[in-house]
Write a protein that holds these residues in place. Structure first.
Motif, PDB file in Angstrom:
ATOM      1  N   SER A 198       0.830  -1.202   0.000  1.00 36.26           N
ATOM      2  CA  SER A 198       0.000   0.000   0.000  1.00 36.26           C
ATOM      3  C   SER A 198       0.862   1.248   0.000  1.00 36.26           C
ATOM      4  O   SER A 198       1.909   1.294   0.655  1.00 36.26           O
ATOM      5  CB  SER A 198      -0.895   0.015   1.239  1.00 36.26           C
ATOM      6  N   ASP A 199       0.398   2.263  -0.716  1.00 37.68           N
ATOM      7  CA  ASP A 199       1.025   3.582  -0.622  1.00 37.68           C
ATOM      8  C   ASP A 199       0.306   4.441   0.406  1.00 37.68           C
ATOM      9  O   ASP A 199       0.702   5.570   0.658  1.00 37.68           O
ATOM     10  CB  ASP A 199       1.010   4.282  -1.986  1.00 37.68           C
ATOM     11  N   GLN A 200      -0.787   3.913   0.982  1.00 37.44           N
ATOM     12  CA  GLN A 200      -1.505   4.650   2.008  1.00 37.44           C
ATOM     13  C   GLN A 200      -0.904   4.340   3.375  1.00 37.44           C
ATOM     14  O   GLN A 200      -0.357   3.268   3.597  1.00 37.44           O
ATOM     15  CB  GLN A 200      -2.973   4.231   2.021  1.00 37.44           C
ATOM     16  N   ARG A 201      -1.029   5.300   4.276  1.00 31.83           N
ATOM     17  CA  ARG A 201      -0.490   5.115   5.617  1.00 31.83           C
ATOM     18  C   ARG A 201      -1.256   4.018   6.362  1.00 31.83           C
ATOM     19  O   ARG A 201      -2.485   3.959   6.303  1.00 31.83           O
ATOM     20  CB  ARG A 201      -0.589   6.441   6.372  1.00 31.83           C
ATOM     21  N   ILE A 202      -0.498   3.169   7.030  1.00 27.37           N
ATOM     22  CA  ILE A 202      -1.070   2.123   7.883  1.00 27.37           C
ATOM     23  C   ILE A 202      -0.584   2.387   9.296  1.00 27.37           C
ATOM     24  O   ILE A 202       0.623   2.537   9.521  1.00 27.37           O
ATOM     25  CB  ILE A 202      -0.596   0.725   7.439  1.00 27.37           C
ATOM     26  N   ASP A 247       4.348   4.320   6.266  1.00 28.36           N
ATOM     27  CA  ASP A 247       3.991   5.274   5.209  1.00 28.36           C
ATOM     28  C   ASP A 247       3.675   4.558   3.904  1.00 28.36           C
ATOM     29  O   ASP A 247       2.739   4.927   3.196  1.00 28.36           O
ATOM     30  CB  ASP A 247       5.148   6.263   4.970  1.00 28.36           C
ATOM     31  N   SER A 248       4.484   3.557   3.585  1.00 27.85           N
ATOM     32  CA  SER A 248       4.246   2.794   2.357  1.00 27.85           C
ATOM     33  C   SER A 248       4.935   1.448   2.479  1.00 27.85           C
ATOM     34  O   SER A 248       5.902   1.290   3.234  1.00 27.85           O
ATOM     35  CB  SER A 248       4.763   3.544   1.133  1.00 27.85           C
ATOM     36  N   ALA A 249       4.434   0.472   1.736  1.00 20.24           N
ATOM     37  CA  ALA A 249       5.014  -0.872   1.749  1.00 20.24           C
ATOM     38  C   ALA A 249       4.882  -1.455   0.354  1.00 20.24           C
ATOM     39  O   ALA A 249       3.800  -1.441  -0.227  1.00 20.24           O
ATOM     40  CB  ALA A 249       4.289  -1.747   2.763  1.00 20.24           C
ATOM     41  N   GLN A 250       6.001  -1.930  -0.178  1.00 25.63           N
ATOM     42  CA  GLN A 250       5.998  -2.504  -1.529  1.00 25.63           C
ATOM     43  C   GLN A 250       6.101  -4.022  -1.425  1.00 25.63           C
ATOM     44  O   GLN A 250       7.159  -4.546  -1.087  1.00 25.63           O
ATOM     45  CB  GLN A 250       7.185  -1.957  -2.341  1.00 25.63           C
ATOM     46  N   ASP A 251       4.997  -4.701  -1.685  1.00 27.38           N
ATOM     47  CA  ASP A 251       4.961  -6.171  -1.694  1.00 27.38           C
ATOM     48  C   ASP A 251       5.813  -6.757  -0.574  1.00 27.38           C
ATOM     49  O   ASP A 251       6.716  -7.562  -0.814  1.00 27.38           O
ATOM     50  CB  ASP A 251       5.433  -6.705  -3.047  1.00 27.38           C
ATOM     51  N   ALA A 252       5.524  -6.335   0.651  1.00 24.92           N
ATOM     52  CA  ALA A 252       6.390  -6.674   1.786  1.00 24.92           C
ATOM     53  C   ALA A 252       5.845  -7.852   2.583  1.00 24.92           C
ATOM     54  O   ALA A 252       4.642  -7.962   2.831  1.00 24.92           O
ATOM     55  CB  ALA A 252       6.563  -5.466   2.694  1.00 24.92           C
TER      56      ALA A 252
END
Length: 296
Positions: A198-202, A247-252
């Motif tokens: 997600s590029d949205q905040r988690i 803040d963002s996570a790329q296929d993590a």
């Protein structure tokens, strides 16, 4: 300017731990030690060590791949399988085979002997192998309790969907969003297996005062406006505050570890972790005299 209440409650990222260590454990586990207690014991308590094995492709074989009979005392080993299979057997009678998504939580405590190998069927087939082994410390009062073994299969582990398709949280221990994990622990611990995209905040909430580490296995995760925590790296957070802002996570794929610190001395040698050097000497003598049992 005074920090806002929200800023005060955010756990600050104190450092990113990067490891260049690579070694084999037996002939089955190509391991990177992502953190270990000799240099981070007091910072990461109650967590002692985390080994990340793989990902690695193994060719088919009839050979037994793994590590044979060896002892432990004073802590717990938590093995999480992502790909492949692990067979375990110990002198307290615990054992079994775990595959993708499964967890074995072995409490060595007063001492046992065990072995860990690739599953026989998996070894004959060959394929990708990937797993994590976490060592969790026990408080002094529990170090000599009888060993126990928890086999936790994938279907027992609640998977909580994050809003807006941001990913999932598998709750191995502790609880998340009201979903309790199946693992029984001696001290309060959260172990969450995260899949994030997600590029949205988690926002993830963990208890105030707890040790917290984000172990990224695959992909990249950016927290609190920091540089990204990459694959096989660990973000260590301050104990103050209770929010982790992703803040963002790329296929993590990542593990979030959070636990109440055990404020006691840590003295370890090889497979034993106790509170004093004398207890280590006793552990070695007990193992050598057969008091921790044997595998037959």
């Amino acid at each position: 300017m005074q920090p806002t209440h929200e800023e005060q409650s955010v756990k600050k990222l104190r450092c990113i731990q990067r490891s260049v260590d690579r070694h084999w454990v037996g002939n089955g586990f190509p391991v990177r030690t992502l953190f270990a207690y000799p240099n981070l014991g007091s910072v990461l308590s109650p967590f002692l060590l985390l080994d990340y094995a793989g990902p690695m492709e193994f060719a088919p074989t009839d050979e037994r791949r793994g590590v044979g009979e060896h002892p432990h005392r004073g802590f717990e080993t938590v093995t999480i399988v992502y790909e492949g299979e692990v067979e375990h057997r110990d002198s307290s009678g615990g054992g079994g085979r775990i595959g993708p998504g499964d967890v074995q939580w072995m409490t060595a405590a007063s001492g046992l002997v065990h072995e860990e190998f690739h599953g026989r069927d998996f070894a004959r087939r060959g394929g990708m192998f990937e797993m994590v082994q976490l060592w969790v410390n026990l408080p002094a009062k529990d170090k000599m309790t009888p060993p126990r073994y928890q086999s936790i299969v994938n279907s027992q582990i609640p998977a909580v969907a994050l809003p807006s398709g941001q990913g999932t949280v598998r709750v191995i221990a502790g609880e998340f969003a009201g979903a309790p994990g199946p693992a029984k622990t001696f001290t309060p611990i959260h172990v969450w297996d995260l899949r994030l995209a997600s590029d949205q905040r988690i926002d993830l909430t963990v208890p105030e005062g707890y040790t917290t580490a984000l172990v990224v296995l695959k992909g990249h995760v950016r927290v609190n406006g920091s540089e990204a925590i990459g694959a096989a790296e660990v973000g260590l957070f301050d104990r103050t505050g209770k929010n982790i802002c992703i803040d963002s996570a790329q296929d993590a794929t990542a593990l979030l570890l959070s636990g109440e610190p055990i404020d006691e001395s840590i003295v370890g040698r090889g497979p034993f972790v106790m509170n004093t050097a004398q207890e280590i000497r006793l552990a070695m003598a007990d193992y050598q005299s057969g008091k921790m049992g044997h595998l037959h």
